[in-house]
Design a protein around this motif. Structure first.
Motif, mmCIF file in Angstrom:
data_model
loop_
_atom_site.group_PDB
_atom_site.id
_atom_site.type_symbol
_atom_site.label_atom_id
_atom_site.label_comp_id
_atom_site.label_asym_id
_atom_site.label_seq_id
_atom_site.Cartn_x
_atom_site.Cartn_y
_atom_site.Cartn_z
ATOM 1 N N ALA A 1 62.993 170.160 -4.482
ATOM 2 C CA ALA A 1 63.083 169.798 -5.910
ATOM 3 C C ALA A 1 61.648 169.549 -6.372
ATOM 4 N N GLY A 2 61.214 168.278 -6.386
ATOM 5 C CA GLY A 2 59.797 167.993 -6.551
ATOM 6 C C GLY A 2 59.133 168.125 -5.195
ATOM 7 N N VAL B 1 73.340 175.629 -10.080
ATOM 8 C CA VAL B 1 73.027 174.410 -9.347
ATOM 9 C C VAL B 1 73.393 174.581 -7.878
ATOM 10 N N PHE B 2 72.682 173.838 -7.016
ATOM 11 C CA PHE B 2 73.048 173.729 -5.614
ATOM 12 C C PHE B 2 73.915 172.487 -5.452
ATOM 13 N N ASP C 1 73.507 163.753 -9.596
ATOM 14 C CA ASP C 1 72.466 164.733 -9.903
ATOM 15 C C ASP C 1 71.121 164.192 -9.418
ATOM 16 N N ALA C 2 70.437 164.960 -8.592
ATOM 17 C CA ALA C 2 69.179 164.506 -8.000
ATOM 18 C C ALA C 2 68.020 165.366 -8.490
ATOM 19 N N ALA C 3 67.035 164.729 -9.109
ATOM 20 C CA ALA C 3 65.840 165.439 -9.556
ATOM 21 C C ALA C 3 64.788 165.490 -8.452
ATOM 22 N N THR D 1 71.654 169.585 -7.285
ATOM 23 C CA THR D 1 70.255 169.777 -7.646
ATOM 24 C C THR D 1 70.102 171.080 -8.434
ATOM 25 N N ASP D 2 69.023 171.156 -9.199
ATOM 26 C CA ASP D 2 68.789 172.300 -10.066
ATOM 27 C C ASP D 2 68.395 173.529 -9.252
#
Length: 205
Positions: A9-10, A123-124, A158-160, A116-117
């Motif tokens: 993600a990040g 999305v995953f 939802d995880a960024a 996750t995006d």
């Protein structure tokens, strides 16, 4: 102690002491476009903050995704290179395992679907049961349209970002329990955007 790296993600880097559960040092950024630019700096910062030399580490935990192709491979390449250079074992993990563990630490004991995006309007997802001493992944990882997620009865998270420290502690728990880690193959779940040309172009004046 374990070093953990995730760029699904990040970008997140951490050093933890599994024997005590202590997060020795952790650095991260939610930026999803500059993994290659920041990974070296974050690695140097956690090693300095922890006052740890690579030789003092016991392993390198790496998030294998799922994640977008370009960003994910930066973290995997960094982890593999670090592990090889320092002579350390590489411990591959499904990235969403860290989020599930974070949920369990917050007191949750239900069934959650970590999302996750994946970009490209997708999305995953990974499904976890949190009722035990450690989260258990019961389905996934998978790829879906946001309005077509499976397991609609599960609580959605939802995880960024993926917390690298929790990824390392989740890996340590699996190793201690004698349970398998993830495959050493990156979890892209779809083909990269770049494709090989289908034929040779004619050059004309």
């Amino acid at each position: 102690m374990l070093l953990a790296i995730d760029t699904s993600a990040g970008t997140s880097v951490a050093i933890v002491d599994p024997s005590t559960g202590r997060i020795v040092a952790e650095r991260s950024t939610p930026d999803t476009m500059r993994h290659a630019e920041v990974i070296g700096t974050l690695l140097a910062e956690v090693l300095e903050a922890a006052a740890v030399r690579p030789a003092a580490l016991d392993g390198v935990v790496v998030g294998m995704g799922p994640g977008p192709f370009t960003g994910l491979r930066v973290g995997i390449a960094a982890a593999r290179t670090f592990a090889l250079g320092a002579g350390l074992p590489l411990l591959p993990m499904v990235s969403a395992d860290a989020v599930a563990r974070q949920q369990a630490l917050s007191g949750a004991s239900d069934t959650v679907i970590v999302v996750t995006d994946a970009r490209r309007k997708e999305v995953f997802w990974s499904l976890y049961e949190l009722s035990g001493s450690e989260p258990v992944r019961v389905d996934g990882p998978g790829l879906a349209k946001p309005d077509s997620l499976p397991h609609t009865g599960a609580r959605r998270v939802d995880a960024a970002e993926i917390p690298a420290a929790q990824l390392a502690l989740a890996a340590a728990a699996l190793v201690e329990a004698g349970k398998p880690l993830a495959s050493d193959d990156a979890l892209y779940l779809r083909s990269p955007d770049v494709t090989m040309p289908s034929g040779i172009k004619r050059v004309t004046q």
